[in-house]
Design an enzyme around this catalytic site. Structure first.
Site, PDB file in Angstrom:
ATOM      1  N   SER A   1       0.837  -1.191   0.000  1.00 18.26           N
ATOM      2  CA  SER A   1       0.000   0.000   0.000  1.00 18.26           C
ATOM      3  C   SER A   1       0.880   1.253   0.000  1.00 18.26           C
ATOM      4  O   SER A   1       1.719   1.407  -0.876  1.00 18.26           O
ATOM      5  CB  SER A   1      -0.963  -0.046   1.190  1.00 18.26           C
ATOM      6  OG  SER A   1      -1.988   0.917   1.055  1.00 18.26           O
TER       7      SER A   1
ATOM      8  N   ASP B   1      -9.816  -4.361  -5.511  1.00 16.11           N
ATOM      9  CA  ASP B   1      -9.329  -3.418  -4.495  1.00 16.11           C
ATOM     10  C   ASP B   1     -10.105  -2.111  -4.607  1.00 16.11           C
ATOM     11  O   ASP B   1     -10.031  -1.414  -5.622  1.00 16.11           O
ATOM     12  CB  ASP B   1      -7.839  -3.178  -4.710  1.00 16.11           C
ATOM     13  CG  ASP B   1      -7.187  -2.368  -3.598  1.00 16.11           C
ATOM     14  OD1 ASP B   1      -7.920  -1.750  -2.794  1.00 16.11           O
ATOM     15  OD2 ASP B   1      -5.938  -2.341  -3.536  1.00 16.11           O
TER      16      ASP B   1
ATOM     17  N   HIS C   1      -7.843  -5.374  -0.793  1.00 20.17           N
ATOM     18  CA  HIS C   1      -6.652  -4.535  -0.673  1.00 20.17           C
ATOM     19  C   HIS C   1      -5.415  -5.251  -0.133  1.00 20.17           C
ATOM     20  O   HIS C   1      -4.294  -4.843  -0.425  1.00 20.17           O
ATOM     21  CB  HIS C   1      -6.971  -3.327   0.212  1.00 20.17           C
ATOM     22  CG  HIS C   1      -5.857  -2.342   0.322  1.00 20.17           C
ATOM     23  ND1 HIS C   1      -5.350  -1.660  -0.770  1.00 20.17           N
ATOM     24  CD2 HIS C   1      -5.131  -1.921   1.404  1.00 20.17           C
ATOM     25  CE1 HIS C   1      -4.378  -0.856  -0.369  1.00 20.17           C
ATOM     26  NE2 HIS C   1      -4.226  -0.991   0.940  1.00 20.17           N
TER      27      HIS C   1
END
Length: 279
Positions: free
Chosen positions: A109, A225, A255
């Site tokens: 991320s 996602d 995610h």
């Protein structure tokens, strides 16, 4: 397999003392350094760590400044270069401990953005990079209201805390993983106004320089996602000119590929990528 776990700290030059963890099998094949995302910490990669250590890889994971067990205002910095300095200190520590072993860096991320910003400038000493669910195109966090507020406050009140509007249920299709996230006392949902603007600027820079990436790349992303879009990942992947690149998309994945159902396949893809290294 016999494994040792250690919790330690390191001093970043001119910065805070940072917390990190390590997990080592007796004779590691390779070494993986993990950089987490906004609001989380090194302890949230337990499933990934267990899967890789049992396959013979040593793992080191850092708590970024303002995160987890490292000091600092939650989600705050004055310049993105502070992350580069922290990364340098962390990777130098790992490389000294694991001299002679291939060293890979894994960013998830926002950690993926931090990693790419670093390796585009400093690829030396690294054997490859793994980028998971990076925020090339964010929809669940970088809302227009947050961006506008951050742009104004970054100049007037840099440390002003903003709430990150992250949808916890979009992290994983596994309810227990979402529950763990919500109950984790080391997780926070804050970023400062200056952090938000620095992150946006870093994202623009990384995408503009994608064609300069020289390290081998494995890009992981969930096809569903809702926080960072898979379309953004595809566009970045296409912009990387190096032929030593591969992308693994998780069908229906959310995610966190490492915490999502079907993560066994993700772990195997990562293991195959690490084992394929040839000096």
């Amino acid at each position: 397999m016999e494994t040792t776990h250690a919790e330690e700290t390191l001093a970043a030059p001119g910065g805070p003392t940072l917390y990190f963890q390590s997990w080592r099998p007796v004779a590691p094949r390779t070494v993986v350094a993990i950089i987490h995302g906004i609001g989380e910490h090194s302890g949230r990669f337990r499933k990934l760590v267990e899967a890789l250590v049992i396959r013979g890889h040593a793992i080191y994971a850092l708590d970024l400044r303002g995160h987890g067990r490292s000091p600092g205002q939650r989600g705050h910095l004055l310049s993105w270069s502070e992350y580069r300095e922290d990364m340098k200190a962390f990777l130098e520590t790992v490389a000294q401990r694991e001299a002679g072993r291939p060293l890979f860096i894994y960013g998830h991320s926002m950690g993926g953005l931090i990693v790419l910003d670093y390796v585009l400038r400093h690829p030396e000493g690294l054997s490859g990079t793994i980028i998971s669910a990076a925020p090339f195109e964010s929809v669940g966090v970088a809302t227009p209201l947050l961006v506008t507020s951050a742009r104004i406050l970054s100049r007037l009140w840099p440390s002003f805390a903003l709430k990150v509007p992250l949808e916890a249920q979009a992290l994983s299709r596994e309810p227990s993983s979402v529950a763990d996230y919500l109950a984790d006392p080391l997780v926070h949902r804050a970023c400062s106004a200056r952090w938000a603007m620095e992150a946006l600027d870093a994202n623009v820079w990384v995408k503009a320089h994608a064609g300069e990436l020289s390290l081998p790349l494995l890009l992981l992303h969930g096809e569903e996602d809702r926080i960072n879009t898979v379309e953004g990942a595809r566009r970045f992947f296409e912009a990387v000119r190096s032929g030593d690149k591969q992308m693994h998309l998780v069908p229906g994945g959310y995610h966190e590929p490492h915490n999502d159902p079907g993560n066994a396949r993700v772990f195997q893809v990562v293991d195959d990528y690490l084992r394929a290294f040839r000096a």
